[in-house]
Design a protein around this motif. Structure first.
Motif: not given
Ligand SMILES: [Mg+2]
Ligand SMILES: Cc1ncc(C[n+]2csc(CCOP(=O)(O)OP(=O)(O)O)c2C)c(N)n1
Length: 912
Positions: A257-258, A285, A287, A289-290, A295, A419
Motif C-alpha cells: 500500500d505504501g 497488501n 497493512n 504501513q510503510r 501510509v 503488518k
Molecule cells: Mg504497507
C-alpha cells in the motif's frame, strides 16, 4: 398508493420516454437538502420496493434517472467513488472454501516460521545483513490462498500465470520453496550470503542472481505494478498478433500500500481498463504501513485506493474484515458499526492492533453505547483476534475467485492486513518494517502460536523446520501444486531457434547513401523496415515508440505494419486517403505508447523478456528521445538488465550539439555515461548507417542466436550527411569500439583524431584543415564505443593483475593503435567523461573535447563552437598539444587560433 412507490413506478418509465418522465417527476421536485428523517425513510422504502419487486437493474435505472434529473435541475451531485467500508462480497454471495483449512493453516504456519527464522538466524550470526519479516507476515494468507488454489504453472496445453511478488516478501517465497524441496537447507541458510562458495539466496526477486527461480524484479517500488500492467497488455498484443494462443492465464501483481505512492504504480491504471485487461489482477497488501509509519495515518489508504482504481475503471474488490466480523455486521441493524468503521482513521486502526482488546473495547466500540453493547458477550481477547480480511482464507478465496472470473477489465483486490502479523510485540508497530530479529521470548511465543514442532532451544536459534516428506502437510502441498501445474515461481529459457540474418542481407545499409544526405536515424528506419519484412524474424520485431514516430521519420513503418490497437480502428482516420495514413489495427505491430517513456520501457521489458516468459524471442526496438531515456527511466533500465532483458534501445535526437534548436532540457550529452553503468547494456555511438547495421546484426546474433543475456543502447542523430560505404574489414573494429576510418593521405600522421557520431565529420574536416593549412598529418578514427573499449581494457588489465607470471595481454585499444603516433584528440557530442574512460591506457596522449554543461538553443554551427567540438576546435586542440610537446611552433599555434576563430578567453561551456 404511497408517495414513494409512486415515484418508483413513474421513474421506472424513464427509459421509454424521458421527456414524459421529466414532466411527471416535476410533481415531486427533488430537494437538495432533505429536512426530515421521515422523508428520507419514505424515499428509501420506495427504493427498496423497486429493487425487491423489479430487481437490482431496475434500481440502478432508477438511480440513474434520478441523477440525470438532478443534474438537469442544477443539483450538484457529489462525486462518490467509495463504497461502504466493508467487504465488497456479501456473506450471502460467498462460496465455501474448497481446501483443507486446517492443513493449509499448518503449512502456512511452517512457511511463516521458516521465513522469519531465515532472516532472524542470519541477522543473529551476521548482524546488519538485513532482511524483512513483517511484509511477508502480512502477506502470508494472500499468497498461500493463491498458491493452493489459484496460481497456475503450466498445465496441459495452458501456459502458466505470472506473479509479481512484493520484493520484501521474498523470505516467504523462499520458505515455501524450501518446504517444496526446491531450495536446499544450505541455500536457505545462505540467505543474503551469496558469495561464500555455497549457493546462497539473493535478498529480493532478482532473475540475474537466481535465474531458474525469479522472473520479475520488483523491489524498486513502483516498477513491479507498472511492468505488470504492460505485461498484461503485451500478452494481449501477442495473442492478437497470433504469436501465442489466447489463454485464461492471469498476471498477479502483489503491491504494497505504501508502494502505491510511487507515481509508477498508479500512473498507467487507465491503460489497463482502456485495454480491458481482464488478465490482470492487482492485490494491494493494505497493512496500512510503510517503512517509517502509517501510509495514511490521518485518513484511509483503502478508500483512497478504491476511489483511484474505480475512477480509473478497475473492478475493485475490498477484503476488509474476516469472518468473525460477520456476526457483528448481522447485528448492526442501525448502521452504527459501519459508521464507526468509517470514521476511524488508519492511525487508529494501527493502534487497535498494537494496544489490544481492552483498548479496542474502550476506544473503538466504547465510542457509542449501542456499539459497546454489541460486543458485550465478547472477551477482550476475542476483540483483539477479530481478523482483518486479508488474513481470512475464506474471504481471500472468494475475492480471488471473483477476480479470476471477472471479464472485461482489470481487477484490484484491496486486502486489509496487519503488518508484522503474528510477530507479537512487533505487530503493527511503526518500526516493524525494520525488524530483523525477535527476542527469545517472542520466538518461543511465535513457535507456540503457530505450533511449530521444534524444541524451545532450537526455536531460540531460529532453526529451520521442514516436516518429513511423507507428512500430511507436504503431501497436501505437493498435491495442490501438482493440480495447479507445478511449482512457482520458476523461470526457464527454451532453445530459441533464432537465426540472425547474415550481414549480407543488410547490403543496402552497408552500401552507403550514394552521396545523398541522410541521418543515421533515417538509415535505422530503413533497416527496421527491412527487418519487419524479413520472412522468418520479421514478425518477431516489436517497434516501440512514445509519440515520437514522426520525429524519427517512422510514418512509413506505421503504414507498413500498423499500430497495435486492441479494438482495431473504430474511426475513419482523416488522412485515410494519404499514403502514410495513421493506421491502427488489431494485429498492428508497432506499440505506439503515447507520451510515456516509463510505459514504453515497460513494454520494452515485456517484449525483451518474452523469450523466457512466453518462449518467443521477440526483438524490441524502443526508439525515443535520448534525453528522456536513461536520465528519466534509468531505474527501469536497471531492472530490465536484472530481468535478463534483450533488445535495442535506440536513443534518437542524440547529442548535445546535433539536436539543434531545442536547448537545455532536450540536448543529451550524458546518456552514454549513464548507460555505461548498466553491466549488460552495450552502448554504441555510431557515425554511419553501416555501423548501425553491423551492431544490430551482431546484436541479434549474440542475444537471440548465441543466447547471451545482454542488450544494446545505440545513439542516433538527426543530422543529414552522405553515408559512406563500409570500408572492407571494418566489422571487428565497429563492434569492439574503434577502427581507423581515414588514414592520413599525405604522410605519416603525427596526431590521431577520434570522432564519434556526427562529430566524426568534424574530425574529418579538422584532418583536412590540419594538413592543408598547417602541414600537420593526422589519422581519423571512428570510435563507436568508448564504453566497450573500456570494458575490454578493464578485463584485460584485471587478467594481467591476476596472472603476473604470464605474458601480459594488451587491451584492444592499444592493439588498434599500434603504430599510430602522437597525441590523440578525441571529440564527442557527449561529455568528456565518455572518451576519458580510456585515459588509463593512453595516458599522456589523450586530449578530450566534449559537451559538458547545459545545452543552448542555437544551430549546430554555433552549438559546436560554444562547446568547442567543431573542426576548428579540434584543429586548435591538436596544434596546442603539439606546441606544448615542442612539435609545433608556439607562435604559429597562437596565430592559428585567430585564423580558426577560436577564442581563448571564451567562457567555459561546462559552467555556462
Ligand atoms: Mg504497507
Ligand atoms: C523506489 C524505492 N524507494 C524506497 C525503497 C525502500 N523501501 C523498501 S520497503 C519500503 C516500504 C514498503 O511499504 P509498503 O509498500 O507498504 O510494503 P509493506 O512492507 O508494508 O507490505 C521502502 C520505502 C524501495 N525499495 N524502492
Amino acid at each position: 398508493m404511497r408517495r414513494g412507490a409512486a415515484i418508483g413506478s413513474q421513474i421506472a418509465e424513464v427509459n421509454v420516454a424521458t421527456q414524459e418522465v421529466n414532466n411527471r417527476v416535476l410533481e415531486f421536485p427533488l430537494k437538495p437538502e432533505v429536512d426530515s428523517e421521515e422523508e428520507v425513510a419514505e424515499w428509501l422504502e420506495a427504493f427498496d420496493q423497486v429493487v425487491e419487486n423489479e430487481g437490482a437493474t431496475r434500481g440502478c435505472d432508477l438511480l440513474q434517472a434520478l441523477i440525470e434529473r438532478a443534474r438537469k435541475s442544477g443539483v450538484e451531485i457529489p462525486v462518490q467513488l467509495n463504497t461502504p467500508y466493508v467487504n465488497t462480497i456479501p456473506v450471502s454471495e460467498e462460496v465455501p472454501y474448497p481446501g483443507d483449512r486446517l492443513l493449509e493453516r499448518r503449512i502456512k504456519s511452517l512457511i511463516r516460521w521458516n521465513a522469519m527464522a531465515m532472516v532472524h538466524r542470519q541477522n543473529k550470526q551476521d548482524p546488519g545483513i538485513g532482511g524483512h519479516i513483517s511484509t511477508y507476515s502480512s502477506l502470508a494468507t494472500l499468497l498461500e490462498v493463491g498458491f493452493n488454489h489459484f496460481f497456475h504453472a503450466e498445465y496441459g496445453d495452458q501456459p502458466g500465470d505470472f506473479i509479481y511478488f512484493q520484493g520484501h516478501s521474498s523470505p516467504g517465497v523462499y520458505a515455501r520453496a524450501f518446504l517444496e524441496g526446491r531450495l536446499s537447507e544450505e541455500q536457505v541458510k545462505n540467505f543474503r550470503h551469496e558469495l561464500r562458495g555455497a549457493p546462497g539466496l539473493p535478498s529480493y526477486p532478482h532473475p540475474w542472481l537466481l535465474p531458474d527461480f525469479w522472473s520479475f524484479p520488483t523491489v524498486s517500488m513502483g516498477i513491479g505494478p507498472l511492468n505488470a500492467i504492460y505485461q498484461a497488455r503485451f500478452m494481449r498484443y501477442l495473442e492478437n498478433r497470433a504469436i501465442i494462443a489466447q489463454t485464461p492465464r492471469k498476471i498477479w501483481a502483489f503491491v504494497g500500500d505504501g508502494e502505491t505512492d510511487e507515481p509508477e504504480s498508479m500512473g498507467s491504471l487507465t491503460l489497463a481498463s482502456r485495454e480491458k485487461l481482464d488478465n490482470l489482477i492487482f492485490v494491494v497488501n493494505c497493512n496500512l504501513q510503510r517503512l517509517d509509519g502509517p501510509v495514511r495515518g490521518n485518513g484511509k489508504i483503502i478508500n483512497e485506493l478504491e476511489a483511484a482504481f474505480r475512477g480509473a475503471g478497475w473492478n475493485v474488490i475490498k477484503v476488509l474484515w474476516g469472518s468473525d466480523w460477520d456476526k457483528l455486521f448481522a447485528r448492526d441493524k442501525s448502521g452504527i458499526l459501519l459508521k464507526r468503521l468509517e470514521e476511524a482513521v488508519d492511525g487508529e486502526y494501527q493502534s487497535y492492533k498494537v494496544k489490544g482488546g481492552e483498548y479496542i473495547r474502550r476506544e473503538f466500540f466504547g465510542k457509542y453505547p449501542e456499539l459497546l453493547a454489541m460486543v458485550s458477550d465478547m472477551s477482550d481477547d476475542e476483540l483483539h483476534r477479530l481478523a482483518r480480511g486479508g488474513h481470512d482464507p475464506q474471504k481471500v478465496y472468494n475475492a480471488y475467485k471473483r477476480a479470476v472470473e471477472h471479464c472485461g477489465g482489470p481487477t484490484v483486490i484491496l486486502a486489509h492486513t496487519v503488518k508484522g502479523y503474528g510477530l507479537g510485540s512487533a505487530e503493527a508497530r511503526n518500526a516493524t518494517h525494520q525488524e530483523k530479529k525477535l527476542a527469545d521470548k517472542a520466538l518461543t511465543a511465535f513457535r507456540s502460536r503457530f505450533e511449530i514442532p521444534i524444541p524451545e532451544e532450537a526455536a531460540r536459534d531460529g532453526s529451520l523446520y521442514r516436516p518429513p516428506d511423507d507428512s500430511p502437510e507436504l503431501a497436501y502441498l505437493r498435491q495442490r501444486r501438482k493440480e495447479l501445474g507445478g511449482y512457482m515461481p520458476t523461470r526457464s529459457v527454451p532453445e530459441l531457434g533464432f537465426q540472425a540474418p547474415p550481414l549480407s542481407e543488410f547490403a543496402e545499409s552497408l552500401a552507403g547513401s550514394k552521396g545523398r544526405a541522410v541521418s543515421t536515424t533515417m538509415g535505422f528506419v530503413s533497416l527496421l523496415r527491412q527487418l519487419l519484412k524479413h520472412p522468418t524474424i520479421g514478425k518477431l520485431i516489436v517497434p516501440i515508440v512514445p509519440d515520437e514516430g514522426r520525429t524519427f521519420g517512422m510514418e512509413s513503418i506505421i503504414r507498413q505494419v500498423g499500430i497495435y490497437a486492441s479494438q482495431g480502428q473504430l474511426y475513419k482516420p482523416h488522412d485515410q486517403d494519404m499514403l502514410l495514413y495513421y493506421r491502427e489495427e488489431k494485429n498492428g505491430q508497432i506499440l505506439e505508447e503515447g507520451i510515456t517513456e516509463a510505459g514504453s520501457m515497460a513494454s520494452f521489458t515485456a517484449a525483451g523478456t518474452a523469450y523466457a516468459n512466453y518462449k518467443v524471442p521477440m526483438v524490441p526496438f524502443f526508439t525515443y528521445y535520448s534525453m528522456f531515456g536513461f536520465q528519466r527511466i534509468g531505474d527501469m533500465m536497471w531492472a530490465f538488465a536484472d530481468a535478463r532483458g534483450k533488445g535495442f534501445l535506440m536513443g534518437g535526437t542524440a547529442g548535445k550539439t546535433t539536436l539543434a534548436g531545442e536547448g537545455l532540457q532536450h540536448q543529451d550529452g550524458h546518456s552514454l555515461v549513464l548507460s555505461s553503468t548498466v553491466p549488460t547494456c552495450h552502448s554504441y555511438d555510431p557515425a554511419y548507417v553501416y555501423e548501425i547495421a553491423v551492431i544490430a546484426q551482431d546484436g541479434m546474433r549474440r542475444m537471440y542466436q548465441a543466447g547471451e543475456d545482454r542488450f544494446y543502447y545505440i545513439t542516433m542523430y538527426n543530422e543529414d550527411y552522405a553515408m559512406p560505404e563500409m570500408p572492407a574489414g571494418a566489422e571487428e573494429g565497429i563492434l569492439r569500439g574503434i577502427y581507423k576510418y581515414r588514414p592520413s593521405a599525405q604522410g605519416q600522421a603525427v596526431v590521431q583524431l577520434f570522432g564519434s557520431g556526427p562529430i566524426l565529420n568534424e574530425a574529418l574536416r579538422a584532418q583536412n584543415i590540419l594538413a592543408e593549412k598547417y602541414g600537420v598529418h593526422s589519422d581519423v578514427w571512428s570510435v563507436t564505443s568508448y564504453n566497450e573499449l573500456r570494458r575490454d581494457a578493464l578485463a584485460t588489465e584485471r587478467w594481467n593483475r591476476l596472472h603476473p607470471a604470464e605474458a601480459e595481454k594488451r587491451p584492444y585499444i592499444l592493439t588498434a593503435l599500434d603504430g599510430s603516433e602522437g597525441p590523440i584528440v578525441a571529440a564527442t557530442d557527449y561529455m568528456k567523461a565518455v572518451p576519458d574512460q580510456l585515459s588509463p591506457w593512453i595516458q599522456g596522449r589523450l586530449v578530450t573535447l566534449g559537451t559538458d554543461g547545459f545545452g543552448r538553443s542555437d544551430n549546430r554551427e554555433y552549438l559546436r563552437r560554444h562547446f568547442e567540438v567543431n573542426a576548428e576546435s579540434i584543429v586548435a586542440a591538436a596544434l596546442s598539444r603539439l606546441a606544448r610537446d615542442g612539435k609545433f611552433d608556439v607562435q604559429r599555434a597562437r596565430k592559428a587560433f585567430e585564423e580558426l576563430g577560436v577564442d581563448s578567453e571564451k567562457i567555459d561551456a561546462a559552467i555556462a
